[in-house]
Design a protein around this motif. Structure first.
Motif, mmCIF file in Angstrom:
data_model
loop_
_atom_site.group_PDB
_atom_site.id
_atom_site.type_symbol
_atom_site.label_atom_id
_atom_site.label_comp_id
_atom_site.label_asym_id
_atom_site.label_seq_id
_atom_site.Cartn_x
_atom_site.Cartn_y
_atom_site.Cartn_z
ATOM 1 N N ASN A 67 43.410 40.137 39.510
ATOM 2 C CA ASN A 67 43.872 40.057 41.187
ATOM 3 C C ASN A 67 42.872 40.900 42.108
ATOM 4 N N ARG A 68 42.556 41.919 41.517
ATOM 5 C CA ARG A 68 41.401 42.793 42.349
ATOM 6 C C ARG A 68 40.133 42.089 42.707
ATOM 7 N N ILE A 69 39.636 41.524 41.176
ATOM 8 C CA ILE A 69 38.595 40.697 41.649
ATOM 9 C C ILE A 69 38.593 39.282 42.585
ATOM 10 N N THR A 70 39.940 38.810 42.591
ATOM 11 C CA THR A 70 40.114 37.783 43.517
ATOM 12 C C THR A 70 39.873 38.264 44.852
ATOM 13 N N LEU A 71 40.601 39.250 45.074
ATOM 14 C CA LEU A 71 40.533 40.036 46.505
ATOM 15 C C LEU A 71 39.305 40.313 46.949
ATOM 16 N N ALA A 72 38.418 40.849 45.796
ATOM 17 C CA ALA A 72 37.116 40.976 46.067
ATOM 18 C C ALA A 72 36.163 39.794 46.547
ATOM 19 N N ARG A 73 36.543 38.649 45.898
ATOM 20 C CA ARG A 73 36.059 37.381 46.201
ATOM 21 C C ARG A 73 36.332 36.927 47.692
ATOM 22 N N LEU A 74 37.437 37.159 47.992
ATOM 23 C CA LEU A 74 38.012 36.921 49.305
ATOM 24 C C LEU A 74 37.072 37.567 50.443
ATOM 25 N N LEU A 75 36.908 38.677 50.121
ATOM 26 C CA LEU A 75 35.817 39.761 50.943
ATOM 27 C C LEU A 75 34.410 38.998 50.817
ATOM 28 N N LEU A 76 34.052 38.899 49.613
ATOM 29 C CA LEU A 76 32.927 38.084 49.733
ATOM 30 C C LEU A 76 32.721 36.816 50.495
ATOM 31 N N TYR A 118 39.644 34.174 33.179
ATOM 32 C CA TYR A 118 39.249 34.362 31.841
ATOM 33 C C TYR A 118 40.093 35.904 31.568
ATOM 34 N N LEU A 119 39.888 36.829 32.209
ATOM 35 C CA LEU A 119 40.458 38.049 32.087
ATOM 36 C C LEU A 119 42.080 37.971 32.126
ATOM 37 N N ALA A 120 42.789 37.122 32.971
ATOM 38 C CA ALA A 120 44.026 36.914 33.319
ATOM 39 C C ALA A 120 44.471 36.076 31.934
ATOM 40 N N ARG A 121 43.806 35.122 31.431
ATOM 41 C CA ARG A 121 44.423 34.416 30.451
ATOM 42 C C ARG A 121 44.240 35.330 29.055
ATOM 43 N N LYS A 122 43.003 36.106 28.882
ATOM 44 C CA LYS A 122 42.735 36.718 27.806
ATOM 45 C C LYS A 122 43.641 37.906 27.456
ATOM 46 N N HIS A 123 44.128 38.631 28.429
ATOM 47 C CA HIS A 123 44.848 39.749 28.536
ATOM 48 C C HIS A 123 46.286 39.791 28.781
ATOM 49 N N TRP A 157 47.294 38.604 31.850
ATOM 50 C CA TRP A 157 47.496 39.337 33.169
ATOM 51 C C TRP A 157 47.835 38.404 34.062
ATOM 52 N N VAL A 158 48.314 37.244 33.686
ATOM 53 C CA VAL A 158 48.960 36.368 34.672
ATOM 54 C C VAL A 158 49.749 36.882 35.478
ATOM 55 N N THR A 159 49.912 36.394 36.920
ATOM 56 C CA THR A 159 51.007 37.156 37.576
ATOM 57 C C THR A 159 51.390 36.026 38.887
ATOM 58 N N PRO A 160 52.639 36.024 39.262
ATOM 59 C CA PRO A 160 52.984 35.173 40.328
ATOM 60 C C PRO A 160 51.850 35.175 41.681
ATOM 61 N N LEU A 161 51.464 36.653 41.778
ATOM 62 C CA LEU A 161 50.338 36.614 43.125
ATOM 63 C C LEU A 161 49.163 36.096 42.535
ATOM 64 N N GLY A 162 48.660 36.091 41.447
ATOM 65 C CA GLY A 162 47.364 35.615 41.066
ATOM 66 C C GLY A 162 47.493 34.176 41.024
ATOM 67 N N ARG A 163 48.637 33.441 40.755
ATOM 68 C CA ARG A 163 48.819 32.173 40.802
ATOM 69 C C ARG A 163 48.728 31.441 42.255
#
Length: 208
Positions: free
Chosen positions: A9-18, A60-65, A67-73
Motif C-alpha cells: 500500500n505504501r508503494i501504491t501511495l508512492a505511485r499516486l505521488l508519481l 506481486y508483494l501483496a499476493r506473495k506475502h 498482504w492483501v488488505t481492503p485498503l489495497g483492494r
C-alpha cells in the motif's frame, strides 16, 4: 498511522505521488512552444514507466506475502485509473495540438470517453458485486487492457519527443495511430467482457 500501512500500500501511495508529478510535468508542455521542451516528454514517459512497474510490484508483494488488505483492494485500482485516465485526458488536450491544429498524440476526445467510460463502468459493476459479497477480481481481458494501456501511453510520449530527432514523422504517426486504436479496441472489448461476466445483474433486474 504510516506504520499501519503495509509495504504494497505504501508503494501504491508512492505511485499516486508519481502520477501527480507526471500530470504536473505534462500540463507544462505545449507542442506550440517554439522551444519544444522535449525534456518534459522524456521525464513524463520515464515517470509513467516507473509508476506502471510499481503497479505490478505492489500486487506481486501483496499476493506473495499475504498482504492483501481492503485498503489495497480499493486504492490499487483507483490509482491505476487515475494514472491511465489522466494520461489520455491530457493527450487529447490542447498541450499536444500543433501549430496546424492537429493533435500529435492522435488521441481524440471520443477515445478518451471510451477509456474513462470503461473504467467507470467496471468500477460500478465491481462495487455492486462486492456489495453483494461476491468477489469480482480482474479478468484476463482486464489485465491485457492494462498492459496495452501501459505500453501505449509512454510509447506515444516517446514518439512525440523523437519526431524532431531523426525519426520519420510518417513512421511515428503510423505507430501512434496503431497504439491509440489498439488501446481503444482492447478497452472497449474489455468493457463488453465485464458486462458479460455481470449478466446476472441484468437478469436479476429484469421483470418476471
Amino acid at each position: 498511522m504510516i506504520r499501519r500501512i503495509n509495504v504494497p500500500n505504501r508503494i501504491t501511495l508512492a505511485r499516486l505521488l508519481l502520477s501527480i508529478i507526471f500530470f504536473f510535468v505534462l500540463v507544462q508542455y505545449s507542442q506550440r512552444d517554439p522551444t519544444r521542451r522535449v525534456w518534459m516528454l522524456d521525464t513524463a514517459w520515464v515517470l509513467f514507466i516507473i509508476a506502471a512497474c510499481t503497479d505490478f510490484l505492489d500486487g506481486y508483494l501483496a499476493r506473495k506475502h499475504g498482504w492483501v488488505t481492503p485498503l489495497g483492494r480499493i486504492l490499487d485500482p483507483f490509482v491505476d485509473k487515475v494514472l491511465i485516465c489522466g494520461a489520455f485526458i491530457l493527450f487529447a488536450g490542447h498541450g499536444f495540438v500543433d501549430q496546424q491544429g492537429h493533435n500529435v498524440t492522435k488521441v481524440e476526445a471520443w477515445m478518451v470517453v471510451v477509456i474513462v467510460g470503461r473504467e467507470l463502468l467496471v468500477t460500478g459493476i465491481r462495487g455492486f458485486q462486492e456489495s453483494l459479497g461476491k468477489a469480482f477480481p480482474a479478468s484476463l481481458h482486464g489485465k491485457l487492457k492494462m498492459w496495452v494501456q501501459c505500453i501505449a501511453a509512454p510509447t506515444i510520449l516517446f514518439l512525440v519527443a523523437r519526431e524532431d530527432q531523426g525519426m520519420s514523422s510518417a513512421t511515428a504517426d503510423l505507430l501512434k495511430v496503431i497504439l491509440v486504436w489498439l488501446t481503444v479496441i482492447v478497452t472497449a472489448l474489455s468493457a463488453l467482457q465485464y458486462l458479460a461476466r455481470s449478466k446476472d445483474i441484468f437478469d436479476a433486474s429484469a421483470p418476471a
